[in-house]
Design a protein around this motif. Structure first.
Motif, PDB file in Angstrom:
ATOM      1  N   GLY A  89      41.384  52.668  59.635  1.00 34.34           N
ATOM      2  CA  GLY A  89      42.366  52.150  58.887  1.00 34.34           C
ATOM      3  C   GLY A  89      41.716  51.429  57.513  1.00 34.34           C
ATOM      4  O   GLY A  89      42.470  51.423  56.574  1.00 34.34           O
ATOM      5  N   GLN A  90      40.455  50.766  57.442  1.00 35.12           N
ATOM      6  CA  GLN A  90      40.008  50.180  56.414  1.00 35.12           C
ATOM      7  C   GLN A  90      39.774  51.082  55.552  1.00 35.12           C
ATOM      8  O   GLN A  90      39.954  50.819  54.109  1.00 35.12           O
ATOM      9  CB  GLN A  90      39.018  49.179  57.042  1.00 35.12           C
ATOM     10  N   GLN A  91      39.449  52.169  55.681  1.00 35.36           N
ATOM     11  CA  GLN A  91      39.330  53.222  54.659  1.00 35.36           C
ATOM     12  C   GLN A  91      40.438  53.845  53.845  1.00 35.36           C
ATOM     13  O   GLN A  91      40.375  53.898  52.683  1.00 35.36           O
ATOM     14  CB  GLN A  91      38.771  54.627  55.346  1.00 35.36           C
ATOM     15  N   THR A  92      41.733  53.669  54.681  1.00 36.83           N
ATOM     16  CA  THR A  92      42.968  54.041  54.202  1.00 36.83           C
ATOM     17  C   THR A  92      43.267  52.606  53.247  1.00 36.83           C
ATOM     18  O   THR A  92      44.074  52.952  52.059  1.00 36.83           O
ATOM     19  CB  THR A  92      44.140  54.336  54.873  1.00 36.83           C
ATOM     20  N   VAL A  93      42.873  51.608  53.647  1.00 34.95           N
ATOM     21  CA  VAL A  93      43.339  50.307  52.657  1.00 34.95           C
ATOM     22  C   VAL A  93      42.353  50.324  51.576  1.00 34.95           C
ATOM     23  O   VAL A  93      42.867  50.261  50.465  1.00 34.95           O
ATOM     24  CB  VAL A  93      42.906  49.234  53.265  1.00 34.95           C
ATOM     25  N   PHE A  94      40.928  50.631  51.366  1.00 34.38           N
ATOM     26  CA  PHE A  94      40.091  50.995  50.242  1.00 34.38           C
ATOM     27  C   PHE A  94      40.736  51.991  49.356  1.00 34.38           C
ATOM     28  O   PHE A  94      40.838  51.701  48.370  1.00 34.38           O
ATOM     29  CB  PHE A  94      38.705  51.284  50.811  1.00 34.38           C
ATOM     30  N   GLY A  95      41.163  53.097  49.908  1.00 31.02           N
ATOM     31  CA  GLY A  95      41.582  54.045  49.045  1.00 31.02           C
ATOM     32  C   GLY A  95      42.977  53.905  48.302  1.00 31.02           C
ATOM     33  O   GLY A  95      43.130  53.960  47.280  1.00 31.02           O
ATOM     34  N   ALA A  96      44.063  53.148  49.118  1.00 32.72           N
ATOM     35  CA  ALA A  96      45.214  53.107  48.375  1.00 32.72           C
ATOM     36  C   ALA A  96      44.979  51.715  47.259  1.00 32.72           C
ATOM     37  O   ALA A  96      45.658  51.714  46.433  1.00 32.72           O
ATOM     38  CB  ALA A  96      46.066  52.395  49.534  1.00 32.72           C
ATOM     39  N   GLN A  97      44.382  50.775  47.754  1.00 30.84           N
ATOM     40  CA  GLN A  97      44.054  49.558  46.883  1.00 30.84           C
ATOM     41  C   GLN A  97      43.382  49.993  45.561  1.00 30.84           C
ATOM     42  O   GLN A  97      43.856  49.561  44.373  1.00 30.84           O
ATOM     43  CB  GLN A  97      43.131  48.626  47.371  1.00 30.84           C
ATOM     44  N   GLN A  98      42.449  51.051  45.772  1.00 31.16           N
ATOM     45  CA  GLN A  98      41.751  51.341  44.646  1.00 31.16           C
ATOM     46  C   GLN A  98      42.638  52.296  43.739  1.00 31.16           C
ATOM     47  O   GLN A  98      42.528  52.064  42.302  1.00 31.16           O
ATOM     48  CB  GLN A  98      40.557  52.213  44.868  1.00 31.16           C
ATOM     49  N   ALA A  99      43.361  53.067  44.281  1.00 31.08           N
ATOM     50  CA  ALA A  99      44.201  54.070  43.515  1.00 31.08           C
ATOM     51  C   ALA A  99      45.269  53.023  42.718  1.00 31.08           C
ATOM     52  O   ALA A  99      45.771  53.355  41.675  1.00 31.08           O
ATOM     53  CB  ALA A  99      44.960  54.865  44.434  1.00 31.08           C
ATOM     54  N   ILE A 100      45.770  51.981  43.542  1.00 34.95           N
ATOM     55  CA  ILE A 100      46.725  51.052  42.783  1.00 34.95           C
ATOM     56  C   ILE A 100      46.298  50.356  41.691  1.00 34.95           C
ATOM     57  O   ILE A 100      46.813  50.228  40.381  1.00 34.95           O
ATOM     58  CB  ILE A 100      47.229  49.751  43.784  1.00 34.95           C
ATOM     59  N   LYS A 101      44.956  49.883  41.715  1.00 37.44           N
ATOM     60  CA  LYS A 101      44.119  49.259  40.824  1.00 37.44           C
ATOM     61  C   LYS A 101      44.075  50.025  39.494  1.00 37.44           C
ATOM     62  O   LYS A 101      44.154  49.775  38.556  1.00 37.44           O
ATOM     63  CB  LYS A 101      42.638  48.883  41.240  1.00 37.44           C
ATOM     64  N   ASP A 102      43.546  51.618  39.627  1.00 40.22           N
ATOM     65  CA  ASP A 102      43.271  52.421  38.771  1.00 40.22           C
ATOM     66  C   ASP A 102      44.540  52.722  37.900  1.00 40.22           C
ATOM     67  O   ASP A 102      44.607  52.853  36.823  1.00 40.22           O
ATOM     68  CB  ASP A 102      42.560  53.671  39.402  1.00 40.22           C
ATOM     69  N   ILE A 103      45.570  53.097  38.772  1.00 40.02           N
ATOM     70  CA  ILE A 103      46.931  53.377  38.031  1.00 40.02           C
ATOM     71  C   ILE A 103      47.420  52.229  37.053  1.00 40.02           C
ATOM     72  O   ILE A 103      47.632  52.376  36.235  1.00 40.02           O
ATOM     73  CB  ILE A 103      47.937  53.815  39.118  1.00 40.02           C
ATOM     74  N   ASN A 104      47.609  51.137  37.811  1.00 39.81           N
ATOM     75  CA  ASN A 104      48.139  49.872  37.032  1.00 39.81           C
ATOM     76  C   ASN A 104      47.088  49.634  35.775  1.00 39.81           C
ATOM     77  O   ASN A 104      47.351  49.163  34.564  1.00 39.81           O
ATOM     78  CB  ASN A 104      47.843  48.692  37.918  1.00 39.81           C
ATOM     79  N   ALA A 105      45.637  50.057  35.849  1.00 38.90           N
ATOM     80  CA  ALA A 105      44.796  49.645  34.716  1.00 38.90           C
ATOM     81  C   ALA A 105      45.268  50.672  33.585  1.00 38.90           C
ATOM     82  O   ALA A 105      45.017  50.434  32.325  1.00 38.90           O
ATOM     83  CB  ALA A 105      43.337  49.930  35.164  1.00 38.90           C
ATOM     84  N   LYS A 106      45.762  51.718  33.830  1.00 41.96           N
ATOM     85  CA  LYS A 106      46.144  52.597  32.841  1.00 41.96           C
ATOM     86  C   LYS A 106      47.666  52.615  32.335  1.00 41.96           C
ATOM     87  O   LYS A 106      48.342  53.304  31.719  1.00 41.96           O
ATOM     88  CB  LYS A 106      46.184  54.216  33.197  1.00 41.96           C
ATOM     89  N   GLY A 107      48.300  51.399  32.760  1.00 37.86           N
ATOM     90  CA  GLY A 107      49.812  51.137  32.451  1.00 37.86           C
ATOM     91  C   GLY A 107      50.506  51.033  33.534  1.00 37.86           C
ATOM     92  O   GLY A 107      52.062  50.845  33.346  1.00 37.86           O
ATOM     93  N   GLY A 108      50.287  51.580  34.686  1.00 39.44           N
ATOM     94  CA  GLY A 108      51.331  51.631  35.769  1.00 39.44           C
ATOM     95  C   GLY A 108      52.244  52.640  35.917  1.00 39.44           C
ATOM     96  O   GLY A 108      51.754  54.058  35.237  1.00 39.44           O
ATOM     97  N   VAL A 109      53.279  52.703  36.428  1.00 43.91           N
ATOM     98  CA  VAL A 109      54.253  53.809  36.425  1.00 43.91           C
ATOM     99  C   VAL A 109      55.580  53.596  35.858  1.00 43.91           C
ATOM    100  O   VAL A 109      55.916  52.321  36.296  1.00 43.91           O
ATOM    101  CB  VAL A 109      54.429  54.130  37.977  1.00 43.91           C
ATOM    102  N   LEU A 110      56.162  54.217  34.958  1.00 42.78           N
ATOM    103  CA  LEU A 110      57.334  54.038  34.356  1.00 42.78           C
ATOM    104  C   LEU A 110      57.393  52.731  33.514  1.00 42.78           C
ATOM    105  O   LEU A 110      58.380  51.848  33.724  1.00 42.78           O
ATOM    106  CB  LEU A 110      58.596  54.107  35.627  1.00 42.78           C
ATOM    107  N   GLY A 111      56.367  52.172  33.117  1.00 42.52           N
ATOM    108  CA  GLY A 111      56.063  51.078  32.490  1.00 42.52           C
ATOM    109  C   GLY A 111      56.057  49.892  33.426  1.00 42.52           C
ATOM    110  O   GLY A 111      56.071  48.520  33.031  1.00 42.52           O
ATOM    111  N   GLN A 112      56.083  49.990  34.717  1.00 43.30           N
ATOM    112  CA  GLN A 112      55.914  48.822  35.703  1.00 43.30           C
ATOM    113  C   GLN A 112      54.586  49.078  36.371  1.00 43.30           C
ATOM    114  O   GLN A 112      53.965  50.101  36.594  1.00 43.30           O
ATOM    115  CB  GLN A 112      56.979  49.009  36.791  1.00 43.30           C
ATOM    116  N   GLN A 113      54.317  47.984  37.151  1.00 45.52           N
ATOM    117  CA  GLN A 113      53.154  47.918  37.797  1.00 45.52           C
ATOM    118  C   GLN A 113      53.464  48.163  39.512  1.00 45.52           C
ATOM    119  O   GLN A 113      54.491  47.908  39.868  1.00 45.52           O
ATOM    120  CB  GLN A 113      52.173  46.379  37.654  1.00 45.52           C
ATOM    121  N   LEU A 114      52.354  48.647  40.323  1.00 46.35           N
ATOM    122  CA  LEU A 114      52.570  48.979  41.378  1.00 46.35           C
ATOM    123  C   LEU A 114      51.977  47.947  42.265  1.00 46.35           C
ATOM    124  O   LEU A 114      51.129  47.399  41.860  1.00 46.35           O
ATOM    125  CB  LEU A 114      51.971  50.249  41.802  1.00 46.35           C
TER     126      LEU A 114
END
Length: 368
Positions: free
Chosen positions: A40-65
């Protein structure tokens, strides 16, 4: 009068600003406690890092995840509670759940509430066989994974005593049943078919049964804590049978339990995502973030967030119905490769390969 108008105008302006910059809530249903918390901790690591990377590029539809984590401990009742909580929190989509036994009942809630769900790891066919339009799976299925193990056992152990054991849970039993069916179709009889209980510690009775039947290969449907103890105790009691399992064994904790006794244990899983060119940078990022040996669970969790984010962009709105339609219609580039879904919500053309534990490392086998 002027003051009242100004106050109303200010409140309206603030409300408008809040709407313009509203966050998009994504749930993560996983196990951060219980026997498979390491997965489970692996899935947390993966999801958190994806959210961080996507938000750093402007998020989605102009909004933050924004990620909301719910711990279900791989328990069906807790999973339903997490799903209901996500519904009240108005999440648009859920990454999860980790275990099939949790994913199946939680998906009932998401289907009823109109929330998109995409599991990175739950493999039981029932999850997607019910035809829920908003339920997706980024990994393969037990009836695909189990066939690989079944064919391997049939080829390597034909004419020898084979045993199949499971932990009575949706994932483990489902996988074991597929292996048993595959062996039957290949004309390989099963000398022993039995079950253990998740959380069990003493397998001496089981091992005695296996020794009496001169079993040379044991397929186990379940997770690493029980199989780790089973393998270690088998070696202590002189049983040298080949142990084989599914992707629930892809965890360094297995070797921590077995030590050298785990040498040569086999399991099936998707090809190593860490070796995918698209994941090279992420491997370094995971290590820098405190995950020195990232497994497929981390990468597939990252890929689920990537897919949901791309689906939202294609949908043009943070609307679950539009998101589901976009996911069914699109093709998505992720760290685990290109993902495309069939009508059921399963991945098109999933792949499974065999791994072997060698000196504490899980190595993909070349000869299968």
């Amino acid at each position: 009068m002027t003051r009242s108008i100004s106050l109303v105008s200010a409140l309206a302006l603030l409300a408008g600003m809040g709407t313009a910059h509203a966050d998009i809530a994504i749930g993560l249903g996983t196990a951060t406690s219980g026997s498979v918390a390491a997965l489970g901790q692996q899935t947390v690591f993966g999801a958190q890092q994806a959210i961080k990377d996507i938000n750093a590029k402007g998020g989605v539809l102009g909004q933050q995840l924004v990620l909301k984590v719910g711990d279900d401990a791989c328990d069906p009742r807790q999973a339903v509670a997490v799903a209901n909580r996500f519904a009240t929190e108005k999440v648009v989509a859920v990454n999860g759940h980790l275990c099939s036994g949790s994913a199946i009942p939680a998906s009932e809630v998401y289907n009823e509430e109109g929330i998109v769900m995409m599991t990175p790891t739950a493999t039981n066919p029932t999850l997607t066989d019910r035809g829920y339009n908003g339920v997706f799976r980024a990994c393969g299925r037990d009836d695909q994974q189990g066939v690989v193990s079944g064919h391997y056992i049939a080829a390597k152990f034909k004419g020898k005593a084979v045993a199949i054991v499971d932990d009575k849970q949706s994932y483990g039993k489902g996988l074991a049943d597929v292996v048993a069916k595959t062996l039957e179709q290949a004309g390989v009889p099963v000398a022993y078919r039995g079950s253990v209980t998740a959380g069990e510690k003493d397998f001496s009775s089981l091992i005695t049964n296996l020794k009496q039947r001169n079993v040379e290969a044991v397929y186990y449907g379940g997770y690493h804590p029980e199989l780790g103890l089973m393998v270690r105790q088998a070696r202590e009691h002189g049983l040298q049978a080949q142990f084989i399992a599914g992707d629930g064994l892809n965890n360094p904790e297995f070797w921590a339990i077995t030590g050298p006794a785990g040498q040569g244990t086999l399991y099936t899983d998707s090809p190593s995502a860490a070796s995918n060119p698209a994941a090279r940078q992420l491997v370094d990022t995971f290590k820098a973030a405190g995950l020195p040996d990232p497994g497929n669970f981390a990468f597939y969790s990252y890929a689920v967030i990537q897919t949901i984010a791309q689906g939202l962009e294609k949908a043009g709105a943070a609307d679950p119905k539009k998101l589901a339609a976009a996911l069914h219609a699109g093709t998505f580039d992720t760290v685990v490769g290109q993902i495309q879904f069939d009508k059921k919500g399963d991945v098109v053309k999933p792949a499974y390969v065999m791994y072997e534990w060698r000196e504490g490392k899980n190595v993909q086998m070349a000869d299968q």
